[in-house]
Design an enzyme around this catalytic site. Sequence first.
Site, short mmCIF file in Angstrom:
data_model
loop_
_atom_site.label_atom_id
_atom_site.label_comp_id
_atom_site.label_asym_id
_atom_site.label_seq_id
_atom_site.Cartn_x
_atom_site.Cartn_y
_atom_site.Cartn_z
N GLY A 106 -46.42 -8.48 -69.16
CA GLY A 106 -45.23 -8.93 -68.31
C GLY A 106 -44.12 -8.05 -68.40
N LEU A 107 -44.51 -6.60 -68.89
CA LEU A 107 -43.29 -5.87 -69.10
C LEU A 107 -42.98 -4.79 -68.19
CD1 LEU A 107 -43.45 -5.17 -72.94
CD2 LEU A 107 -42.36 -7.00 -71.74
N GLY A 108 -43.82 -4.89 -66.67
CA GLY A 108 -43.59 -4.23 -65.66
C GLY A 108 -44.50 -2.82 -65.67
N SER A 109 -45.37 -2.72 -66.46
CA SER A 109 -46.28 -1.44 -66.62
C SER A 109 -46.63 -0.94 -65.05
CB SER A 109 -47.63 -1.89 -67.35
OG SER A 109 -48.51 -0.78 -67.40
N SER A 110 -47.15 -1.65 -64.25
CA SER A 110 -47.68 -1.00 -62.99
C SER A 110 -46.45 -0.73 -62.26
CB SER A 110 -48.41 -2.07 -62.33
OG SER A 110 -47.63 -3.30 -61.79
N ASP A 153 -39.24 -5.76 -60.77
CA ASP A 153 -39.78 -4.94 -61.79
C ASP A 153 -39.42 -3.33 -61.24
OD1 ASP A 153 -40.70 -7.14 -62.58
OD2 ASP A 153 -42.84 -6.27 -62.92
#
Length: 325
Positions: A106-110, A153
């Site tokens: 949920g930390l915006g990797s993509s 994001d």
Amino acid sequence: MEDSKVRARASAPGKVILFGEHFVVRGKPAIVSALSLRAHVSVLRDRSLNGCIRILSREYGGFTFCREEDAKASTHLAPYYQLARSLGIEGDCEVRIESEIPPGSGLGSSASTSVALTAAALKARGLELCGRELIEKAMLGERAFHGKPSGIDVVAAVEGGFVLFYSLDRYHKLTSRVGIDDVVFLIVDTGVPRRTRDAVLGVLERYERHPGLFKKVYDAAEELVMEAVSCLKRGDYVCLGELMLANHGLLSSIGVSFLEAEKVVHTARMHGALGGKITGAGMGGSVVLIVEASKEERVRREVLKEVPGARVFRALPESRGVSVD
């Protein structure tokens, strides 16, 4: 060009939503912070690929795409291939992805990877975009992953810092006096799988059943966000912690909390954390804690005792957005 020669490099930060998730769906504001964890992308020329495009990722391995049909064979890497092609990257190219952001947390990797890839791909072609134009391009990758994302994001990855977000067409950066030497974010991946779709649909259904009550909760969430803006401007991180706890209570009231999240927030608070809350859709996933640097190790240790299957990641607020080397 020589084989395997780097054409461009870029990086972009991850993110954590501090206030407003779920409520932003109905037009209320949210506050997102960029994180010091970053995704790094390099675009290289490699003539040995014979007209193909290779995507390499530390998390998901590698895949060589030679035809559009190949995109169906690699679920995780195909959106990056599709994004690269949309940005004008042709064959004989390798895209290397090295991310410090844990996937699925949920930390915006993509989103951060999509932003870094967009910036690097454009630089490789001698082009450079910034701000809203870069966001628009990078959203192609996010939509390939998530269908209809809000864009929060991607905005955080491009802009950096703290952002007050309503929609892709309405957001602005916030000034903050919160010092990175004073506090840290601890991101606790509870180990409970995220159920984003169930959480979002469940909240919307409950809103329809109890519109009068839920409207009051949503209005309270908006007031809370605007108070948090004032806290950031003052550099009052004690206030931020208190408001994060209040936001957690609102998220619990609309039905998206879960046992492990409650354990994390309660335990962290009892051992010195300033505040904490679910971050993301809830019903699984992660919790964000704001902790004075001097109490970080104690909070981390006690949380892991209470929720043994959890993982804890340390991150700082990040003022720098996307960066091209």
